[in-house]
Design an enzyme around this catalytic site. Sequence first.
Site, PDB file in Angstrom:
ATOM      1  N   LYS A  17      -3.882   2.153  11.737  1.00 29.13           N
ATOM      2  CA  LYS A  17      -4.096   0.746  12.022  1.00 29.13           C
ATOM      3  C   LYS A  17      -3.001  -0.136  11.451  1.00 29.13           C
ATOM      4  O   LYS A  17      -2.787  -1.257  11.875  1.00 29.13           O
ATOM      5  CB  LYS A  17      -5.432   0.278  11.372  1.00 29.13           C
ATOM      6  N   GLY A  18      -2.337   0.380  10.403  1.00 29.70           N
ATOM      7  CA  GLY A  18      -1.436  -0.467   9.612  1.00 29.70           C
ATOM      8  C   GLY A  18      -0.334  -1.138  10.421  1.00 29.70           C
ATOM      9  O   GLY A  18       0.083  -2.253  10.114  1.00 29.70           O
ATOM     10  N   PHE A  27       3.196   1.986  -4.887  1.00 31.93           N
ATOM     11  CA  PHE A  27       2.057   1.793  -3.982  1.00 31.93           C
ATOM     12  C   PHE A  27       2.078   0.358  -3.470  1.00 31.93           C
ATOM     13  O   PHE A  27       1.876  -0.583  -4.225  1.00 31.93           O
ATOM     14  CB  PHE A  27       0.751   2.073  -4.728  1.00 31.93           C
ATOM     15  N   VAL A  28       2.345   0.208  -2.171  1.00 35.47           N
ATOM     16  CA  VAL A  28       2.466  -1.148  -1.619  1.00 35.47           C
ATOM     17  C   VAL A  28       1.324  -1.460  -0.659  1.00 35.47           C
ATOM     18  O   VAL A  28       0.798  -0.582   0.026  1.00 35.47           O
ATOM     19  CB  VAL A  28       3.823  -1.374  -0.916  1.00 35.47           C
ATOM     20  N   ASP A  40       6.253   7.855   4.886  1.00 37.59           N
ATOM     21  CA  ASP A  40       6.065   8.282   3.498  1.00 37.59           C
ATOM     22  C   ASP A  40       6.461   9.769   3.428  1.00 37.59           C
ATOM     23  O   ASP A  40       7.645  10.090   3.357  1.00 37.59           O
ATOM     24  CB  ASP A  40       4.592   8.025   3.167  1.00 37.59           C
ATOM     25  N   GLU A  59       5.825   2.140  13.444  1.00 36.40           N
ATOM     26  CA  GLU A  59       5.072   2.483  12.234  1.00 36.40           C
ATOM     27  C   GLU A  59       5.283   1.409  11.161  1.00 36.40           C
ATOM     28  O   GLU A  59       6.347   0.789  11.102  1.00 36.40           O
ATOM     29  CB  GLU A  59       5.564   3.829  11.669  1.00 36.40           C
ATOM     30  N   ASP A  60       4.288   1.231  10.325  1.00 37.13           N
ATOM     31  CA  ASP A  60       4.471   0.323   9.197  1.00 37.13           C
ATOM     32  C   ASP A  60       5.257   1.005   8.081  1.00 37.13           C
ATOM     33  O   ASP A  60       6.129   0.404   7.469  1.00 37.13           O
ATOM     34  CB  ASP A  60       3.131  -0.228   8.680  1.00 37.13           C
ATOM     35  N   ARG A  87      -4.837  -5.840   3.967  1.00 36.06           N
ATOM     36  CA  ARG A  87      -3.981  -5.709   5.156  1.00 36.06           C
ATOM     37  C   ARG A  87      -3.449  -7.051   5.654  1.00 36.06           C
ATOM     38  O   ARG A  87      -2.373  -7.128   6.226  1.00 36.06           O
ATOM     39  CB  ARG A  87      -4.753  -5.065   6.311  1.00 36.06           C
ATOM     40  N   ASP A  98      -2.850  -1.049   3.484  1.00 36.92           N
ATOM     41  CA  ASP A  98      -4.120  -1.280   2.797  1.00 36.92           C
ATOM     42  C   ASP A  98      -4.265  -0.441   1.537  1.00 36.92           C
ATOM     43  O   ASP A  98      -3.551   0.545   1.342  1.00 36.92           O
ATOM     44  CB  ASP A  98      -5.286  -0.927   3.725  1.00 36.92           C
TER      45      ASP A  98
HETATM   46  C1  PRP Z   1      -0.028   5.357   6.968  1.00 41.06           C
HETATM   47  C2  PRP Z   1       1.092   4.846   7.860  1.00 41.06           C
HETATM   48  C3  PRP Z   1       1.552   6.074   8.570  1.00 41.06           C
HETATM   49  C4  PRP Z   1       1.311   7.164   7.568  1.00 41.06           C
HETATM   50  C5  PRP Z   1       2.594   7.506   6.890  1.00 41.06           C
HETATM   51  O1  PRP Z   1      -1.201   5.396   7.702  1.00 41.06           O
HETATM   52  O2  PRP Z   1       0.628   3.855   8.748  1.00 41.06           O
HETATM   53  O3  PRP Z   1       0.820   6.325   9.758  1.00 41.06           O
HETATM   54  O4  PRP Z   1       0.385   6.661   6.595  1.00 41.06           O
HETATM   55  O5  PRP Z   1       2.395   8.511   5.939  1.00 41.06           O
HETATM   56  P1  PRP Z   1       3.108   9.930   6.009  1.00 41.06           P
HETATM   57  O6  PRP Z   1       4.557   9.688   6.299  1.00 41.06           O
HETATM   58  O7  PRP Z   1       2.878  10.478   4.629  1.00 41.06           O
HETATM   59  O8  PRP Z   1       2.448  10.756   7.070  1.00 41.06           O
HETATM   60  P2  PRP Z   1      -2.650   5.609   7.039  1.00 41.06           P
HETATM   61  O9  PRP Z   1      -3.005   7.057   7.104  1.00 41.06           O
HETATM   62  O10 PRP Z   1      -2.673   4.962   5.689  1.00 41.06           O
HETATM   63  O11 PRP Z   1      -3.607   4.865   8.074  1.00 41.06           O
HETATM   64  P3  PRP Z   1      -3.825   3.304   8.363  1.00 41.06           P
HETATM   65  O12 PRP Z   1      -2.515   2.776   8.945  1.00 41.06           O
HETATM   66  O13 PRP Z   1      -4.928   3.282   9.357  1.00 41.06           O
HETATM   67  O14 PRP Z   1      -4.159   2.639   7.047  1.00 41.06           O
END
Ligand code: PRP
Length: 179
Positions: free
Chosen positions: A42-43, A151-152, A102, A98-99, A164, A158
């Site tokens: 969702k981010g 941690f941001v 990681d 993507e937001d 968010r 979120d």
């Molecule tokens: C976050 C972000 C990416 C993913 C990146 O999503 O939006 O999709 O993590 O992490 P990675 O590179 O370690 O795979 P999250 O799972 O937190 O879901 P959300 O956007 O719904 O909060």
Amino acid sequence: MTDPNLRVLISSDRIQARIRELGEQISRDYPDGPLHLICILKGATFFMSDLARALKRDVFVDFMGISTYGKGKTSSGEVKVTKDLDISLEGADVLVVEDIVDSGVTLNYLLHVLEQRRPRSIRIVALLDKPERRLRPVDVSYVGFQIPDEFVVGYGLDYANAYRNLRDVSVLAPHVYES
Ligand code: PRP
């Protein structure tokens, strides 16, 4: 209202200025024809909404839901599609939005899934990149900001579904998520 648990890392003004630059660059890089934006829920919804309006070209907008288990802890995070696309990607120029990148586990998996749908081209744009955390290789064509391993939250990101809707990206005090 200031939250004592938050320290601004990237202000709203810097985010919006960088999105305008990305919009110019991406608009220049693609030939004519619609660009298919795929927002990973969702981010990324906040970033996609602003980026789409910074692009000086036709865009199609679609959404994909992904859930990841063991993410960031091991290199074998298990990924599952929880909401699939509505629009076909065959022959399309695709930009995955993507937001944050990681560990890279989510995008590494997703690219394999999307490539099987025979798009003409596929690239990734991410507002934030934490290269120190990478476990799987991911080629991110457009990055808003590289950030340290902190941690941001905010601007879509979120902690336990909160924060968010903040306009800035901020570092969350560790005692909040360590308690
Ligand atoms: C976050 C972000 C990416 C993913 C990146 O999503 O939006 O999709 O993590 O992490 P990675 O590179 O370690 O795979 P999250 O799972 O937190 O879901 P959300 O956007 O719904 O909060």
